[in-house]
Design a protein around this motif. Structure first.
Motif, PDB file in Angstrom:
ATOM      1  N   GLY A  20       0.731  -1.011   0.054  1.00  0.00           N
ATOM      2  CA  GLY A  20       0.070   0.047  -0.016  1.00  0.00           C
ATOM      3  C   GLY A  20       0.653   1.249  -0.143  1.00  0.00           C
ATOM      4  N   LEU A  21       1.940   1.144  -0.255  1.00  0.00           N
ATOM      5  CA  LEU A  21       2.856   2.432  -0.513  1.00  0.00           C
ATOM      6  C   LEU A  21       3.412   2.395  -1.797  1.00  0.00           C
ATOM      7  CD1 LEU A  21       5.444   1.540   2.457  1.00  0.00           C
ATOM      8  CD2 LEU A  21       3.659   3.155   2.635  1.00  0.00           C
ATOM      9  N   SER A  22       3.575   3.839  -2.008  1.00  0.00           N
ATOM     10  CA  SER A  22       4.036   4.186  -3.592  1.00  0.00           C
ATOM     11  C   SER A  22       5.447   4.194  -3.340  1.00  0.00           C
ATOM     12  CB  SER A  22       3.891   5.605  -3.559  1.00  0.00           C
ATOM     13  OG  SER A  22       4.649   6.484  -2.678  1.00  0.00           O
ATOM     14  N   GLN A  23       5.981   3.986  -4.576  1.00  0.00           N
ATOM     15  CA  GLN A  23       7.657   3.559  -4.701  1.00  0.00           C
ATOM     16  C   GLN A  23       8.377   4.621  -3.811  1.00  0.00           C
ATOM     17  OE1 GLN A  23       8.402   3.327  -8.921  1.00  0.00           O
ATOM     18  NE2 GLN A  23       8.421   1.268  -8.761  1.00  0.00           N
ATOM     19  N   GLU A  24       7.855   5.959  -3.918  1.00  0.00           N
ATOM     20  CA  GLU A  24       8.498   6.760  -3.260  1.00  0.00           C
ATOM     21  C   GLU A  24       8.384   6.915  -1.861  1.00  0.00           C
ATOM     22  OE1 GLU A  24       8.662  11.811  -3.502  1.00  0.00           O
ATOM     23  OE2 GLU A  24       7.767  10.744  -5.352  1.00  0.00           O
ATOM     24  N   ALA A  25       7.207   6.821  -1.316  1.00  0.00           N
ATOM     25  CA  ALA A  25       7.076   6.463   0.129  1.00  0.00           C
ATOM     26  C   ALA A  25       8.035   5.421   0.680  1.00  0.00           C
ATOM     27  CB  ALA A  25       5.521   6.248   0.465  1.00  0.00           C
ATOM     28  N   PHE A  26       7.860   4.351   0.017  1.00  0.00           N
ATOM     29  CA  PHE A  26       8.566   2.985   0.328  1.00  0.00           C
ATOM     30  C   PHE A  26      10.145   3.480   0.582  1.00  0.00           C
ATOM     31  CE2 PHE A  26      10.793  -0.982  -0.510  1.00  0.00           C
ATOM     32  CZ  PHE A  26      10.414  -1.564   0.522  1.00  0.00           C
ATOM     33  N   LYS A  58      11.693   6.442   0.408  1.00  0.00           N
ATOM     34  CA  LYS A  58      11.901   7.159   1.742  1.00  0.00           C
ATOM     35  C   LYS A  58      12.026   6.578   3.157  1.00  0.00           C
ATOM     36  CE  LYS A  58      10.073  11.520  -0.060  1.00  0.00           C
ATOM     37  NZ  LYS A  58       8.865  12.777   0.230  1.00  0.00           N
ATOM     38  N   LYS A  59      11.293   5.341   3.437  1.00  0.00           N
ATOM     39  CA  LYS A  59      11.374   4.604   4.570  1.00  0.00           C
ATOM     40  C   LYS A  59      12.813   3.983   4.765  1.00  0.00           C
ATOM     41  CE  LYS A  59       7.501   2.386   6.257  1.00  0.00           C
ATOM     42  NZ  LYS A  59       7.136   2.867   7.500  1.00  0.00           N
ATOM     43  N   ILE A  60      13.196   3.692   3.779  1.00  0.00           N
ATOM     44  CA  ILE A  60      14.644   3.082   3.790  1.00  0.00           C
ATOM     45  C   ILE A  60      15.976   3.981   3.131  1.00  0.00           C
ATOM     46  CG2 ILE A  60      13.780   0.771   3.933  1.00  0.00           C
ATOM     47  CD1 ILE A  60      14.218   0.380   0.981  1.00  0.00           C
ATOM     48  N   GLY A  61      15.565   4.984   2.915  1.00  0.00           N
ATOM     49  CA  GLY A  61      16.683   6.045   2.503  1.00  0.00           C
ATOM     50  C   GLY A  61      17.188   5.734   1.082  1.00  0.00           C
ATOM     51  N   LEU A  62      16.374   5.350   0.026  1.00  0.00           N
ATOM     52  CA  LEU A  62      16.646   5.154  -1.156  1.00  0.00           C
ATOM     53  C   LEU A  62      15.900   6.213  -2.112  1.00  0.00           C
ATOM     54  CD1 LEU A  62      16.667   1.561  -1.598  1.00  0.00           C
ATOM     55  CD2 LEU A  62      18.753   2.847  -1.352  1.00  0.00           C
ATOM     56  N   THR A  63      16.301   6.299  -3.399  1.00  0.00           N
ATOM     57  CA  THR A  63      15.179   6.854  -4.375  1.00  0.00           C
ATOM     58  C   THR A  63      14.228   5.997  -4.826  1.00  0.00           C
ATOM     59  OG1 THR A  63      16.877   6.345  -6.249  1.00  0.00           O
ATOM     60  CG2 THR A  63      17.442   8.376  -5.016  1.00  0.00           C
ATOM     61  N   ARG A  64      13.484   6.611  -5.317  1.00  0.00           N
ATOM     62  CA  ARG A  64      12.283   6.129  -5.983  1.00  0.00           C
ATOM     63  C   ARG A  64      12.829   5.275  -7.296  1.00  0.00           C
ATOM     64  NH1 ARG A  64       9.887   5.469 -10.538  1.00  0.00           N
ATOM     65  NH2 ARG A  64      11.113   7.494 -11.383  1.00  0.00           N
ATOM     66  N   ASN A  65      13.661   5.954  -7.808  1.00  0.00           N
ATOM     67  CA  ASN A  65      14.370   5.452  -9.091  1.00  0.00           C
ATOM     68  C   ASN A  65      14.810   3.928  -8.740  1.00  0.00           C
ATOM     69  OD1 ASN A  65      14.996   5.345 -11.924  1.00  0.00           O
ATOM     70  ND2 ASN A  65      17.144   5.839 -11.470  1.00  0.00           N
ATOM     71  N   ALA A  66      15.642   3.970  -7.542  1.00  0.00           N
ATOM     72  CA  ALA A  66      16.375   2.698  -7.282  1.00  0.00           C
ATOM     73  C   ALA A  66      15.322   1.483  -7.018  1.00  0.00           C
ATOM     74  CB  ALA A  66      17.176   3.087  -5.969  1.00  0.00           C
ATOM     75  N   ILE A  67      14.162   1.845  -6.272  1.00  0.00           N
ATOM     76  CA  ILE A  67      13.198   0.932  -5.930  1.00  0.00           C
ATOM     77  C   ILE A  67      12.549   0.315  -7.543  1.00  0.00           C
ATOM     78  CG2 ILE A  67      10.851   0.351  -5.053  1.00  0.00           C
ATOM     79  CD1 ILE A  67      13.078   0.693  -3.026  1.00  0.00           C
ATOM     80  N   ASN A  68      12.276   1.217  -8.223  1.00  0.00           N
ATOM     81  CA  ASN A  68      11.929   1.053  -9.703  1.00  0.00           C
ATOM     82  C   ASN A  68      13.086   0.061 -10.337  1.00  0.00           C
ATOM     83  OD1 ASN A  68       9.763   1.356 -11.691  1.00  0.00           O
ATOM     84  ND2 ASN A  68      11.496   2.406 -12.695  1.00  0.00           N
ATOM     85  N   ASN A  69      14.130   0.462 -10.296  1.00  0.00           N
ATOM     86  CA  ASN A  69      15.192  -0.416 -10.947  1.00  0.00           C
ATOM     87  C   ASN A  69      15.035  -1.794 -10.372  1.00  0.00           C
ATOM     88  OD1 ASN A  69      15.832   1.389 -12.756  1.00  0.00           O
ATOM     89  ND2 ASN A  69      17.660   2.197 -11.563  1.00  0.00           N
ATOM     90  N   TYR A  70      15.027  -2.065  -9.076  1.00  0.00           N
ATOM     91  CA  TYR A  70      14.862  -3.293  -8.422  1.00  0.00           C
ATOM     92  C   TYR A  70      13.721  -4.143  -8.987  1.00  0.00           C
ATOM     93  CZ  TYR A  70      18.081  -1.167  -4.899  1.00  0.00           C
ATOM     94  OH  TYR A  70      19.022  -0.567  -4.272  1.00  0.00           O
TER      95      TYR A  70
END
Length: 50
Positions: free
Chosen positions: A2-8, A10-22
C-alpha cells in the motif's frame, strides 16, 4: 504494502528510481539494502509473492 515507490524508498533511505530499478530487474540491491528491505517488508509477503 500500500505504499508508493517514493514513500517506500523514503522509509529505507533510497530513491524512487532505485526501487523502480529493483522491481524491473535492472539492478539488484546490495546486501546492506536487502537487510533494510527485510526489516520493512513483512517476511510472509516476501515468501508468498514470487
Amino acid at each position: 504494502m500500500g505504499l508508493s515507490q517514493e514513500a517506500f524508498a523514503k522509509k529505507i533511505g533510497l530513491t524512487r528510481n532505485a526501487i523502480n530499478n529493483y522491481e524491473l530487474g535492472i539492478t539488484q540491491p546490495s546486501r546492506k539494502t536487502l537487510l533494510k528491505l527485510v526489516k520493512i517488508i513483512d517476511k510472509d509477503y516476501l515468501c508468498d509473492h514470487q
